[in-house]
Scaffold this motif. Structure first.
Motif, PDB file in Angstrom:
ATOM      1  N   THR A 110       0.839  -1.207   0.000  1.00 14.84           N
ATOM      2  CA  THR A 110       0.000   0.000   0.000  1.00 14.84           C
ATOM      3  C   THR A 110       0.869   1.251   0.000  1.00 14.84           C
ATOM      4  N   ASP A 111       1.952   1.225   0.761  1.00 15.10           N
ATOM      5  CA  ASP A 111       2.883   2.363   0.749  1.00 15.10           C
ATOM      6  C   ASP A 111       3.475   2.571  -0.642  1.00 15.10           C
ATOM      7  N   LYS A 112       3.807   1.480  -1.290  1.00 19.61           N
ATOM      8  CA  LYS A 112       4.396   1.574  -2.633  1.00 19.61           C
ATOM      9  C   LYS A 112       3.424   2.201  -3.633  1.00 19.61           C
ATOM     10  N   ILE A 113       2.181   1.744  -3.640  1.00 24.37           N
ATOM     11  CA  ILE A 113       1.211   2.293  -4.591  1.00 24.37           C
ATOM     12  C   ILE A 113       0.849   3.725  -4.211  1.00 24.37           C
ATOM     13  N   LEU A 114       0.840   4.022  -2.925  1.00 24.62           N
ATOM     14  CA  LEU A 114       0.560   5.390  -2.471  1.00 24.62           C
ATOM     15  C   LEU A 114       1.641   6.348  -2.970  1.00 24.62           C
ATOM     16  N   GLN A 115       2.899   5.970  -2.792  1.00 21.99           N
ATOM     17  CA  GLN A 115       3.999   6.811  -3.273  1.00 21.99           C
ATOM     18  C   GLN A 115       3.934   6.988  -4.789  1.00 21.99           C
ATOM     19  N   TYR A 116       3.645   5.906  -5.478  1.00 20.97           N
ATOM     20  CA  TYR A 116       3.555   5.965  -6.934  1.00 20.97           C
ATOM     21  C   TYR A 116       2.387   6.858  -7.365  1.00 20.97           C
ATOM     22  N   ARG A 117       1.218   6.640  -6.765  1.00 23.18           N
ATOM     23  CA  ARG A 117       0.036   7.380  -7.169  1.00 23.18           C
ATOM     24  C   ARG A 117       0.162   8.864  -6.826  1.00 23.18           C
ATOM     25  N   THR A 120       2.006  10.326  -9.713  1.00 24.17           N
ATOM     26  CA  THR A 120       1.506  10.158 -11.082  1.00 24.17           C
ATOM     27  C   THR A 120       0.028  10.477 -11.287  1.00 24.17           C
ATOM     28  N   ALA A 121      -0.735  10.684 -10.218  1.00 20.28           N
ATOM     29  CA  ALA A 121      -2.179  10.909 -10.382  1.00 20.28           C
ATOM     30  C   ALA A 121      -2.424  12.127 -11.261  1.00 20.28           C
ATOM     31  N   CYS A 123      -5.511  12.152 -13.564  1.00 21.75           N
ATOM     32  CA  CYS A 123      -6.909  12.276 -13.967  1.00 21.75           C
ATOM     33  C   CYS A 123      -7.803  12.034 -12.746  1.00 21.75           C
ATOM     34  N   SER A 124      -9.070  12.287 -12.883  1.00 23.27           N
ATOM     35  CA  SER A 124      -9.988  12.171 -11.745  1.00 23.27           C
ATOM     36  C   SER A 124     -10.047  10.741 -11.204  1.00 23.27           C
ATOM     37  N   GLU A 125      -9.973   9.750 -12.083  1.00 23.12           N
ATOM     38  CA  GLU A 125     -10.009   8.357 -11.628  1.00 23.12           C
ATOM     39  C   GLU A 125      -8.792   8.026 -10.766  1.00 23.12           C
ATOM     40  N   GLU A 126      -7.610   8.482 -11.200  1.00 23.43           N
ATOM     41  CA  GLU A 126      -6.395   8.223 -10.429  1.00 23.43           C
ATOM     42  C   GLU A 126      -6.397   9.003  -9.117  1.00 23.43           C
ATOM     43  N   LYS A 127      -6.947  10.201  -9.121  1.00 18.73           N
ATOM     44  CA  LYS A 127      -7.045  10.992  -7.883  1.00 18.73           C
ATOM     45  C   LYS A 127      -8.025  10.335  -6.909  1.00 18.73           C
ATOM     46  N   CYS A 128      -9.109   9.797  -7.455  1.00 18.66           N
ATOM     47  CA  CYS A 128     -10.058   9.056  -6.623  1.00 18.66           C
ATOM     48  C   CYS A 128      -9.375   7.815  -6.048  1.00 18.66           C
ATOM     49  N   ASN A 129      -8.605   7.118  -6.884  1.00 18.82           N
ATOM     50  CA  ASN A 129      -7.859   5.948  -6.439  1.00 18.82           C
ATOM     51  C   ASN A 129      -6.876   6.321  -5.328  1.00 18.82           C
ATOM     52  N   LEU A 130      -6.238   7.463  -5.463  1.00 14.22           N
ATOM     53  CA  LEU A 130      -5.299   7.943  -4.434  1.00 14.22           C
ATOM     54  C   LEU A 130      -6.017   8.153  -3.101  1.00 14.22           C
ATOM     55  N   GLU A 131      -7.188   8.740  -3.152  1.00 14.04           N
ATOM     56  CA  GLU A 131      -7.964   8.954  -1.915  1.00 14.04           C
ATOM     57  C   GLU A 131      -8.380   7.621  -1.297  1.00 14.04           C
ATOM     58  N   ASN A 132      -8.750   6.672  -2.141  1.00 13.35           N
ATOM     59  CA  ASN A 132      -9.090   5.335  -1.633  1.00 13.35           C
ATOM     60  C   ASN A 132      -7.885   4.682  -0.963  1.00 13.35           C
TER      61      ASN A 132
END
Length: 165
Positions: A110-117, A120-121, A123-132
């Motif tokens: 989760t830390d890895k994807i959080l740092q990546y996102r 790189t976020a 678009c709105s979908e990626e920003k929503c994914n970041l909040e999730n």
């Protein structure tokens, strides 16, 4: 068969199915854990008792006991002057400690994807994914804190039970 025996048999079967699904183990291994939880919590159960109660072959019981020992889902002890092994399910504190290992792995990824996102976020979908992901990370931290408290409580109880023997 009396009602208590029927209830016990159903409980062992429910535990067996639960552990079979949870740990991806053979049905007999799940039933062994179930039987040890229901019948073996006081004095443990011998190999011979497991063979008799589960109506399984010695080789099947042996194979599944070895699997469960290797997975640290059960343990055994001996008694002075007795050559038999007595099997018991692992302590709740030990079983919950295995969940901590899962949480550590989940936190890492989760830390890895959080740092990546966060980098790189776009678009709105990626920003929503970041909040999730942030929300999930918070959830993992709360679960870990609660789990650590519960493990500490179980260890106190287990230590007290050992000293009362």
């Amino acid at each position: 068969m009396d009602n208590i025996q029927k209830e016990k048999d159903e409980l062992i079967e429910i535990f067996g199915i639960h552990f079979e699904s949870l740990y991806q183990i053979p049905p007999l291994a799940g039933r062994i854990i179930g039987l040890l939880i229901v019948d073996g919590c006081k004095s443990g159960l011998t190999f011979e008792t497991l063979v008799e109660k589960l109506c399984a072959s010695k080789s099947s019981i042996s194979t599944n006991l070895n699997l469960l020992l290797k997975m640290e889902k059960i343990n055994y002890f001996t008694k002075v002057g007795d050559r038999k092994k007595y099997f018991k399910s692992a302590n709740l504190s030990d079983r919950l400690s295995n969940y901590l290992k899962f949480l550590e792995s989940e936190n890492f990824i989760t830390d890895k994807i959080l740092q990546y996102r966060e980098k790189t976020a776009s678009c709105s979908e990626e920003k929503c994914n970041l909040e999730n992901i942030k929300s999930y990370k918070k959830h993992l931290q709360e679960v870990e804190k609660s789990l650590l408290q519960t493990i500490a409580e179980f260890k106190k109880i287990e230590t007290l039970n050992q000293s009362n023997k």
